[in-house]
Design a protein around this motif. Structure first.
Motif, PDB file in Angstrom:
ATOM      1  N   ALA A   1      -8.302  25.112 -30.138  1.00 40.43           N
ATOM      2  CA  ALA A   1      -8.963  24.398 -29.426  1.00 40.43           C
ATOM      3  C   ALA A   1      -8.314  22.936 -28.719  1.00 40.43           C
ATOM      4  CB  ALA A   1     -10.133  23.649 -29.746  1.00 40.43           C
ATOM      5  N   GLU A   2      -7.141  22.792 -29.685  1.00 39.52           N
ATOM      6  CA  GLU A   2      -6.766  21.425 -29.369  1.00 39.52           C
ATOM      7  C   GLU A   2      -5.466  21.935 -27.927  1.00 39.52           C
ATOM      8  OE1 GLU A   2      -2.440  19.196 -29.174  1.00 39.52           O
ATOM      9  OE2 GLU A   2      -2.635  20.614 -30.341  1.00 39.52           O
ATOM     10  N   THR A   3      -5.028  23.305 -28.536  1.00 41.58           N
ATOM     11  CA  THR A   3      -3.599  23.502 -27.733  1.00 41.58           C
ATOM     12  C   THR A   3      -4.714  24.350 -26.070  1.00 41.58           C
ATOM     13  OG1 THR A   3      -2.750  25.088 -29.495  1.00 41.58           O
ATOM     14  CG2 THR A   3      -2.062  25.652 -27.367  1.00 41.58           C
ATOM     15  N   ALA A   4      -5.954  24.902 -26.711  1.00 43.06           N
ATOM     16  CA  ALA A   4      -6.692  24.633 -25.099  1.00 43.06           C
ATOM     17  C   ALA A   4      -6.646  23.698 -24.339  1.00 43.06           C
ATOM     18  CB  ALA A   4      -7.157  25.869 -25.466  1.00 43.06           C
TER      19      ALA A   4
ATOM     20  N   ALA B   1      -8.373  30.440 -12.621  1.00 42.59           N
ATOM     21  CA  ALA B   1      -9.889  30.066 -13.129  1.00 42.59           C
ATOM     22  C   ALA B   1      -9.437  28.328 -12.642  1.00 42.59           C
ATOM     23  CB  ALA B   1     -10.051  29.967 -14.263  1.00 42.59           C
ATOM     24  N   SER B   2     -10.564  28.103 -12.308  1.00 42.92           N
ATOM     25  CA  SER B   2     -10.318  26.644 -11.506  1.00 42.92           C
ATOM     26  C   SER B   2     -10.770  25.543 -12.878  1.00 42.92           C
ATOM     27  CB  SER B   2     -11.437  25.971 -11.366  1.00 42.92           C
ATOM     28  OG  SER B   2     -12.876  26.079 -12.053  1.00 42.92           O
ATOM     29  N   GLU B   3     -10.356  24.586 -13.586  1.00 45.30           N
ATOM     30  CA  GLU B   3      -9.886  23.693 -14.607  1.00 45.30           C
ATOM     31  C   GLU B   3     -11.500  22.946 -14.663  1.00 45.30           C
ATOM     32  OE1 GLU B   3      -8.410  19.227 -15.726  1.00 45.30           O
ATOM     33  OE2 GLU B   3      -7.568  19.727 -14.171  1.00 45.30           O
ATOM     34  N   ARG B   4     -12.150  22.968 -14.041  1.00 46.82           N
ATOM     35  CA  ARG B   4     -13.496  22.277 -14.225  1.00 46.82           C
ATOM     36  C   ARG B   4     -14.088  23.401 -15.309  1.00 46.82           C
ATOM     37  NH1 ARG B   4     -17.209  20.538  -9.626  1.00 46.82           N
ATOM     38  NH2 ARG B   4     -15.632  18.502 -10.352  1.00 46.82           N
ATOM     39  N   ALA B   5     -14.019  24.995 -14.623  1.00 53.67           N
ATOM     40  CA  ALA B   5     -14.535  26.036 -15.609  1.00 53.67           C
ATOM     41  C   ALA B   5     -13.997  26.397 -17.241  1.00 53.67           C
ATOM     42  CB  ALA B   5     -14.684  27.498 -14.316  1.00 53.67           C
ATOM     43  N   ILE B   6     -12.837  26.203 -16.609  1.00 52.07           N
ATOM     44  CA  ILE B   6     -11.782  26.359 -17.919  1.00 52.07           C
ATOM     45  C   ILE B   6     -12.423  25.427 -19.219  1.00 52.07           C
ATOM     46  CG2 ILE B   6     -10.089  26.298 -19.019  1.00 52.07           C
ATOM     47  CD1 ILE B   6      -8.715  27.093 -16.676  1.00 52.07           C
ATOM     48  N   ARG B   7     -12.680  24.098 -18.833  1.00 47.19           N
ATOM     49  CA  ARG B   7     -13.060  23.362 -19.326  1.00 47.19           C
ATOM     50  C   ARG B   7     -14.520  23.882 -19.863  1.00 47.19           C
ATOM     51  NH1 ARG B   7      -9.661  19.126 -20.588  1.00 47.19           N
ATOM     52  NH2 ARG B   7      -7.682  18.492 -19.101  1.00 47.19           N
ATOM     53  N   GLU B   8     -15.582  23.784 -19.049  1.00 45.96           N
ATOM     54  CA  GLU B   8     -17.006  24.172 -19.311  1.00 45.96           C
ATOM     55  C   GLU B   8     -16.807  25.259 -20.747  1.00 45.96           C
ATOM     56  OE1 GLU B   8     -18.827  24.521 -15.788  1.00 45.96           O
ATOM     57  OE2 GLU B   8     -18.741  22.766 -15.130  1.00 45.96           O
TER      58      GLU B   8
ATOM     59  N   MET C   1     -14.478  26.591 -22.496  1.00 41.90           N
ATOM     60  CA  MET C   1     -13.925  25.478 -23.738  1.00 41.90           C
ATOM     61  C   MET C   1     -15.160  24.771 -24.585  1.00 41.90           C
ATOM     62  SD  MET C   1     -10.090  24.613 -23.011  1.00 41.90           S
ATOM     63  CE  MET C   1     -10.527  23.050 -22.178  1.00 41.90           C
ATOM     64  N   ALA C   2     -15.869  23.757 -23.644  1.00 37.80           N
ATOM     65  CA  ALA C   2     -16.859  23.305 -24.464  1.00 37.80           C
ATOM     66  C   ALA C   2     -18.121  24.338 -24.351  1.00 37.80           C
ATOM     67  CB  ALA C   2     -17.560  22.844 -23.296  1.00 37.80           C
ATOM     68  N   ALA C   3     -18.327  25.442 -24.713  1.00 35.46           N
ATOM     69  CA  ALA C   3     -19.176  26.304 -25.479  1.00 35.46           C
ATOM     70  C   ALA C   3     -18.803  27.102 -26.408  1.00 35.46           C
ATOM     71  CB  ALA C   3     -19.632  27.098 -24.387  1.00 35.46           C
ATOM     72  N   CYS C   4     -17.020  27.844 -26.221  1.00 34.75           N
ATOM     73  CA  CYS C   4     -16.706  28.157 -27.023  1.00 34.75           C
ATOM     74  C   CYS C   4     -16.364  27.550 -28.259  1.00 34.75           C
ATOM     75  CB  CYS C   4     -15.684  29.002 -26.817  1.00 34.75           C
ATOM     76  SG  CYS C   4     -16.316  30.166 -24.977  1.00 34.75           S
ATOM     77  N   TYR C   5     -15.722  26.482 -28.102  1.00 30.08           N
ATOM     78  CA  TYR C   5     -14.969  25.546 -29.444  1.00 30.08           C
ATOM     79  C   TYR C   5     -16.216  25.035 -30.103  1.00 30.08           C
ATOM     80  CZ  TYR C   5     -10.612  27.251 -28.075  1.00 30.08           C
ATOM     81  OH  TYR C   5      -9.665  28.282 -28.168  1.00 30.08           O
ATOM     82  N   GLU C   6     -17.792  24.666 -29.321  1.00 35.85           N
ATOM     83  CA  GLU C   6     -18.446  23.879 -30.071  1.00 35.85           C
ATOM     84  C   GLU C   6     -18.873  24.117 -31.605  1.00 35.85           C
ATOM     85  OE1 GLU C   6     -22.933  22.737 -28.443  1.00 35.85           O
ATOM     86  OE2 GLU C   6     -22.405  24.107 -27.631  1.00 35.85           O
ATOM     87  N   ALA C   7     -18.559  25.470 -31.808  1.00 38.50           N
ATOM     88  CA  ALA C   7     -19.679  25.513 -32.859  1.00 38.50           C
ATOM     89  C   ALA C   7     -17.955  25.182 -34.533  1.00 38.50           C
ATOM     90  CB  ALA C   7     -19.146  26.646 -33.428  1.00 38.50           C
ATOM     91  N   ASP C   8     -17.111  24.630 -33.440  1.00 35.48           N
ATOM     92  CA  ASP C   8     -15.972  24.569 -34.500  1.00 35.48           C
ATOM     93  C   ASP C   8     -15.297  23.033 -34.534  1.00 35.48           C
ATOM     94  OD1 ASP C   8     -15.819  26.977 -35.242  1.00 35.48           O
ATOM     95  OD2 ASP C   8     -13.702  27.544 -33.426  1.00 35.48           O
ATOM     96  N   GLU C   9     -16.622  22.370 -33.177  1.00 36.76           N
ATOM     97  CA  GLU C   9     -16.685  20.963 -33.465  1.00 36.76           C
ATOM     98  C   GLU C   9     -15.443  20.059 -34.860  1.00 36.76           C
ATOM     99  OE1 GLU C   9     -19.189  19.517 -31.850  1.00 36.76           O
ATOM    100  OE2 GLU C   9     -18.912  19.682 -29.663  1.00 36.76           O
ATOM    101  N   ASP C  10     -16.692  20.415 -35.836  1.00 36.65           N
ATOM    102  CA  ASP C  10     -16.293  20.043 -36.970  1.00 36.65           C
ATOM    103  C   ASP C  10     -15.062  20.757 -37.850  1.00 36.65           C
ATOM    104  OD1 ASP C  10     -18.774  18.358 -36.524  1.00 36.65           O
ATOM    105  OD2 ASP C  10     -19.813  19.887 -37.341  1.00 36.65           O
TER     106      ASP C  10
END
Length: 579
Positions: free
Chosen positions: A81-84, A128-135, A137-146
């Motif tokens: 996630a950090e690299t993305a 892709a738009s930056e906003r779409a990518i960040r949205e 990313m938030a959904a895909c990496y949510e499970a790895d937040e901890d």
């Protein structure tokens, strides 16, 4: 061209905004530091579709609607996630060895190089738009937040230095280096001596990633820097060719080589300390400089004492093979040979044997070219062929030094082979290496060098052939594939109940490769009376191999399959590395 920083110019060129609007957006960008895409969107000067379409048109990369994609978690997790987040990228699909990467800026070569290095895959960018990518990313990496999120690595710092250099012009000052390289200091210091920061960051990155070698390669119009990790070369970055001479000069200065000599090969050594994440480590780099068509190529071998395994039991021997090896090195005389190609870990095996033998009552002397690691309590002699100090010359002298154990770095010629055999027959334990494909063919190599078969039969106690295979990353989740009780591998022709394949999930610890570290597979042939009879009779290697197998020797392939069954490595690794 960095399109993310020139969107206003592209939109102005297409007539989508006015010159005043472009100037206003640029002023706000400089004042706030916000990305240009954010400035344009928040100012109502452009829509997401405007931005993605213009970037797509000028970069040549197709535009996609990321919200319409069903993203596979296993593909997204190929990069952390950090690299993305840092590069504003997201993997959206994989076909074979090609990874489709959604990017806000498809011209960001640093992002593409980072992803190539992390995944080992070819990258096909889409817009892709930056906003779409960040949205996404938030959904895909949510499970790895901890999950643990590492800070910037030395490779990240090296990329930042390159970005600094890209804006700074061509006048670069090459300065003398400090003795200590600190990752935190690299990040905190400003623009002073950027080439020094770049080289230091590369060295530290190699250590952090577990690289064994750094390759700095010049070409006609560019450069390439690669790391060898677990036996495979991985591209790291491609600095502009105008920095070539400065980078080479910096490495030469650190290795105390002649920076004015560009026509002849040079060899040197860098001794330094690294302050890495609060820990100070002493490391050496063996430096080789070779003139090529477009400049000097440099290879730095990383000599990390922490990576040296000095416990024989941890090398990868099967229990029966380990018992034979330990009994052979415990003998008061005889010859123990370790064979294999360059880079197969032969020296590490011999160092582990010396560590087992290194007690106050034993005199151990080594002759090596070069001495890679310093071993406490061992007398180590470096070969210097340019002044006549060859392996054979040192052997003649050290026999008068009352040694119990002699390590000969490599048997290269007939004279060295004869001296080593003589030492083994006169009451010394001799450890050495040869370049042969397997254990039985080592006998043929010694006889071809001019050593009489009866001398070989009486001198040699044991021959161990070895290879290094990549170890499955323990942090990744391995997937088991059952072949069935009657299943037979078409490649090996051997039955296996369970074969572990490469992990389905890849993690940042192994840079997405699925492998982390290496382990040795061994073929151990201990001498017996019957084998000695066959050697004296000049029997072929095939006859020696058959007899050794009957006496319990596992071939390299069989040893590798044991590692596969234990889940240590994969079948592909064994097939690739063993005959």
């Amino acid at each position: 061209m960095n399109m993310a920083l020139h969107l206003e110019a592209l939109l102005l060129r297409e007539g989508r905004i006015t010159p005043d609007q472009a100037e206003s957006a640029l002023a706000r960008h400089h004042r706030t530091g916000d990305p240009m895409a954010v400035v344009l969107l928040e100012g109502g000067l452009a829509t997401e579709d405007d931005i993605t379409s213009v970037v797509s048109r000028y970069s040549g990369a197709p535009a996609i609607d990321l919200r319409a994609f069903a993203l596979e978690p296993s593909v997204v997790r190929l990069i952390p996630a950090e690299t993305a987040s840092r590069h504003i990228v997201l993997p959206v699909g994989r076909v074979g060895r090609t990874l489709t990467l959604a990017m806000a800026d498809p011209t960001n070569v640093f992002a593409i190089d980072d992803v190539k290095f992390l995944t080992g895959l070819d990258v096909e960018p889409v817009v892709a738009s930056e906003r779409a990518i960040r949205e996404a990313m938030a959904a895909c990496y949510e499970a790895d937040e901890d999950a643990e999120r590492p800070g910037p690595t030395a490779a990240d710092l090296a990329v930042r230095v390159l970005e600094e250099l890209g804006t700074g012009g061509d006048n670069l000052e090459v300065m003398g280096g400090a003795e200590e390289i600190d990752a935190a200091a690299l990040e905190q210091h400003g623009g002073d001596a950027p080439i020094i920061k770049l080289v230091h960051a590369l060295l530290l990155s190699a250590i952090q990633k577990g690289a064994s070698d750094i390759h700095i390669e010049p070409y006609e119009r560019d450069m390439r820097i690669r790391f060898r990790i677990d036996g495979r070369l991985h591209p790291v970055m491609a600095p502009p060719v105008r920095f070539r001479d400065a980078i080479v000069s910096r490495v030469k200065i650190m290795a105390r080589l002649d920076i004015a000599e560009k026509r002849l090969p040079q060899d040197g050594r860098i001794k330094t300390r690294f302050a890495d994440r609060g820990r100070v480590r002493a490391l050496d780099f063996r430096v080789s400089v070779l003139p090529t068509l477009f400049g000097e190529k440099i290879v730095l071998r990383v000599l990390d004492p922490d990576a040296l395994r000095l416990d024989v039991a941890e090398l990868g021997f099967e229990s029966a093979a380990l018992d034979r090896f330990e009994r052979a090195i415990a003998l008061p005389w005889g010859m123990v040979l370790v064979t294999g190609p360059t880079g197969s870990g032969k020296t590490s095996t011999l160092y582990a044997a010396l560590s087992r033998l290194n007690v106050p009552g034993i005199n151990i002397v080594t002759v090596e070219d070069p001495v890679e690691f310093s071993l406490a309590g061992v007398n180590q002699v470096p070969v210097r062929e340019q002044i006549g100090l060859t392996f054979a010359a040192v052997l003649r002298s050290l026999l008068r030094q009352d040694p119990n154990v002699i390590l000969v770095g490599e048997i290269r010629d007939a004279e060295t082979a004869a001296m080593a055999v003589r030492a083994a027959l006169t009451g010394h334990l001799v450890l050495s290496t040869l370049h042969t494909n397997d254990a039985p063919s080592t006998i043929d190599r010694l006889v071809t060098m001019g050593v009489e078969p009866f001398l070989v039969a009486n001198a040699v106690s044991l021959i161990a052939a070895q290879r290094l295979v990549r170890r499955i990353c323990p942090a990744c989740r391995p997937a088991e594939q059952a072949a069935g009780a009657d299943g037979e591998s078409a490649v090996t022709g051997l039955r296996a109940a369970t074969l572990r394949q490469a992990p389905a999930r890849r993690c940042p610890r192994c840079s997405g490769s699925g492998f982390r570290g290496r382990v040795a597979v061994f073929e151990v042939m201990a001498m017996s009376d019957r084998l000695r009879e066959l050697i004296v009779a000049r029997s072929p290697a095939s006859a020696l191999r058959q007899q050794a197998i009957e006496e319990g020797m596992l071939t390299l392939r069989q040893s590798g399959l044991e590692k596969v069954r234990q889940g240590v490595t994969t079948l592909d690794e064994i097939v690739t590395e063993t005959m």
